[in-house]
Design an enzyme around this catalytic site. Structure first.
Site, PDB file in Angstrom:
ATOM      1  N   LYS A  88      51.333  74.399   8.348  1.00 28.46           N
ATOM      2  CA  LYS A  88      50.641  75.342   8.826  1.00 28.46           C
ATOM      3  C   LYS A  88      50.103  76.535   9.123  1.00 28.46           C
ATOM      4  O   LYS A  88      51.730  76.546  10.023  1.00 28.46           O
ATOM      5  CB  LYS A  88      49.912  74.109   9.962  1.00 28.46           C
ATOM      6  N   THR A 111      52.663  68.699   8.005  1.00 30.90           N
ATOM      7  CA  THR A 111      52.180  69.131   7.075  1.00 30.90           C
ATOM      8  C   THR A 111      52.000  71.126   7.357  1.00 30.90           C
ATOM      9  O   THR A 111      52.081  71.198   8.731  1.00 30.90           O
ATOM     10  CB  THR A 111      51.082  69.074   6.652  1.00 30.90           C
ATOM     11  N   HIS A 119      50.658  62.923  -3.131  1.00 29.04           N
ATOM     12  CA  HIS A 119      49.417  63.248  -2.060  1.00 29.04           C
ATOM     13  C   HIS A 119      48.354  62.651  -3.375  1.00 29.04           C
ATOM     14  O   HIS A 119      47.693  62.968  -4.232  1.00 29.04           O
ATOM     15  CB  HIS A 119      49.524  64.723  -2.216  1.00 29.04           C
ATOM     16  N   LYS A 138      47.925  76.431   6.140  1.00 30.04           N
ATOM     17  CA  LYS A 138      48.425  75.968   4.324  1.00 30.04           C
ATOM     18  C   LYS A 138      48.397  76.673   3.697  1.00 30.04           C
ATOM     19  O   LYS A 138      49.187  76.984   2.524  1.00 30.04           O
ATOM     20  CB  LYS A 138      48.018  74.416   3.933  1.00 30.04           C
TER      21      LYS A 138
END
EC number: 4.1.1.39
Length: 474
Positions: free
Chosen positions: A169, A167, A288, A171
């Site tokens: 970052k 993911t 998600h 974010k």
């Protein structure tokens, strides 16, 4: 002259109609188990019957229109009660619902009954839906994952190991160009996927179209350099269904293989609609679970995540976040293993040690990849490979981008650690017990891994799990 009495008006106890301890559930029934804490002085049988009534056919008083239908057929039936280990306040109530109560293929309709107004019912102090048995007839009316595990592996040409992701970052706050740069560095370093975080939509600092274009450029450049298929989960979550479709269509147009949706915040109907679109358009769908802990973390009120996982498999996602056990987010190990089975396997036997109350037959419905994400780093790799197995996605956000040498080095460290653990497992070694030795040996030929191990050697998330399996209290 007085009129003849047609029915008994007034209020009567629920257990007179909805408590049937002799009932034998049918294969076609929906079965549910609720954890109930009744109001003081309310008998267990009355509380269980009240939940069965309010989640099926009843209202608070007898009504004459009951005479116009077959109430005996359509009602929910509380058929069993069990103690909750270690909790004197609560009990389990098992309830059966006939197939005629629900619209085919509509998860929305089913759970509007099971977890609708009944959760605000004054007859109970707290209520939690612990598990459901979805009958096979209903499973076959639902779309399921757009593609599933095996088709995705064929699309990506990746076999024999977990998929590896990250993911991006921070974010929030990056420009689209810098975001794309971060994606490229991670993918060329050895990851299979990168990912938008759940709250990356189309904010002023980075509009969705710009992000999609820069990310796709990064994907294509990394693919050309590595010779591997790559992807980025482009989050198409938006304020309206029209906007979601618009973003999905653009992602398809530029050639990305996978998109993403926040399924609880956009809703089940919206997610099922997008799942159908993905199937029709050859797109993979990453799901998600943002907001899930609001629903599932309280051990006495809400919905257990195993139910949310079953819902997601029915409405259709190719990936679903499942917790990590070892990371920063909530996740009991035995319960997580049960969730993983329910996401992937075709038939799952009841197993109270994993929190599974009912056998679940998925028929020919494809499985989903469970996704481990949240506070994980290279030291967790042996446990993650052991817990999740090959058919999983392991996503290291800070555990990639936090590497002192940068994103590509972090990705390289994770890829080498993963392949070392898979190799050791295939050789029959107990990788959780020998994790330190396996990683140390691999780091001898990978300075990126050596630095990652040094960076995160002291990082642990030693907090007790809030939502433990009840069997652990025995």
């Amino acid at each position: 002259m007085s009129q003849p009495k047609r029915y008994e008006a007034g209020v009567k106890e629920y257990r007179e109609t909805y408590w049937e301890p002799t009932y034998v559930p049918k294969d076609s029934d929906f079965l549910a188990v609720f954890k109930i804490v009744p109001q003081p002085g309310v008998p267990r049988e009355e509380s269980a019957a009240a939940v069965a009534a309010e989640s099926s056919t009843a209202t608070w008083t007898t009504v004459w229109t009951d005479l116009l239908t077959d109430l005996y057929y359509y009602k929910g039936r509380a058929y069993a009660i069990e103690d909750v280990p270690g909790d004197d306040e609560a009990f389990y109530a098992f309830i059966a619902y006939p197939m005629g109560l629900f619209e085919e293929g509509s998860v929305v309709n089913v759970f509007t009954s099971l977890v609708g107004n009944v959760f605000g019912f004054k007859a109970v102090r707290s209520l939690r839906l612990e598990d459901v048995r979805i009958p096979l007839w209903f499973v076959t009316t639902c779309p399921g994952p757009p593609h599933g595990i095996y088709v995705e592996r064929d699309k990506l040409n990746k076999y024999g190991r977990p998929l590896l992701g990250c993911t991006i970052k921070p974010k929030l706050g990056l420009s689209a160009k810098n975001y794309g740069r971060a994606v490229y560095e991670c993918l060329r370093g050895g990851l299979d996927f990168t990912k938008d975080d759940e709250n990356v939509n189309s904010q002023p600092f980075m509009r969705w179209r710009d992000r999609f274009l820069f990310c796709q450029e990064a994907i294509e450049k990394a693919q050309a350099e590595t010779g591997e298929r790559k992807g980025h989960y482009m989050n198409v979550t938006g304020p309206t269904m029209e906007e979601i479709y618009k973003r999905a269509e653009f992602a398809k147009e530029i050639g990305t293989p996978i998109i993403m949706i926040d399924y609880l915040t956009v809703g089940w109907a919206a997610t099922q609609s997008l799942s159908k679109w993905c199937r029709d358009n050859g797109m993979l769908l990453h799901v998600h679970r943002a907001m899930h802990a609001v629903i599932d973390r309280n051990p006495k009120h809400g919905i257990n995540f195993r139910v949310l996982a079953k819902i997601m498999r029915l409405i259709g996602g190719d990936h679903l976040h499942s917790g990590t056990v070892v990371g920063k987010l909530e996740g009991d190990r035995a319960a997580t293993l049960g969730w993983i089975d329910l996401m992937r396997d075709r038939y799952v036997k009841a197993d109270r040690s994993r929190g599974i109350f009912f056998d679940q037959d998925w028929g020919q419905m494809p499985g989903m990849f469970p996704v481990a994400s949240g506070g994980i780093h290279v030291w967790h790799m042996p446990a993650l490979v052991s817990i999740f197995g090959d058919d999983s996605v392991l996503q290291f956000g800070g555990g990639t981008i936090g590497h002192p040498w940068g994103n590509a080095a972090g990705a390289c460290a994770n890829r080498v650690a993963l392949e070392a653990c898979v190799k050791a497992r295939n050789e029959g070694l107990p990788i959780e017990k020998m994790g330190r030795e396996i990683l140390t040996e691999a780091a001898k030929s990978c300075p990126e891994l050596k630095v990652a191990m040094e960076t995160w050697k002291e990082v642990k998330f030693d907090f007790d799990t809030v939502d433990k399996l009840d069997v652990q209290h025995r």
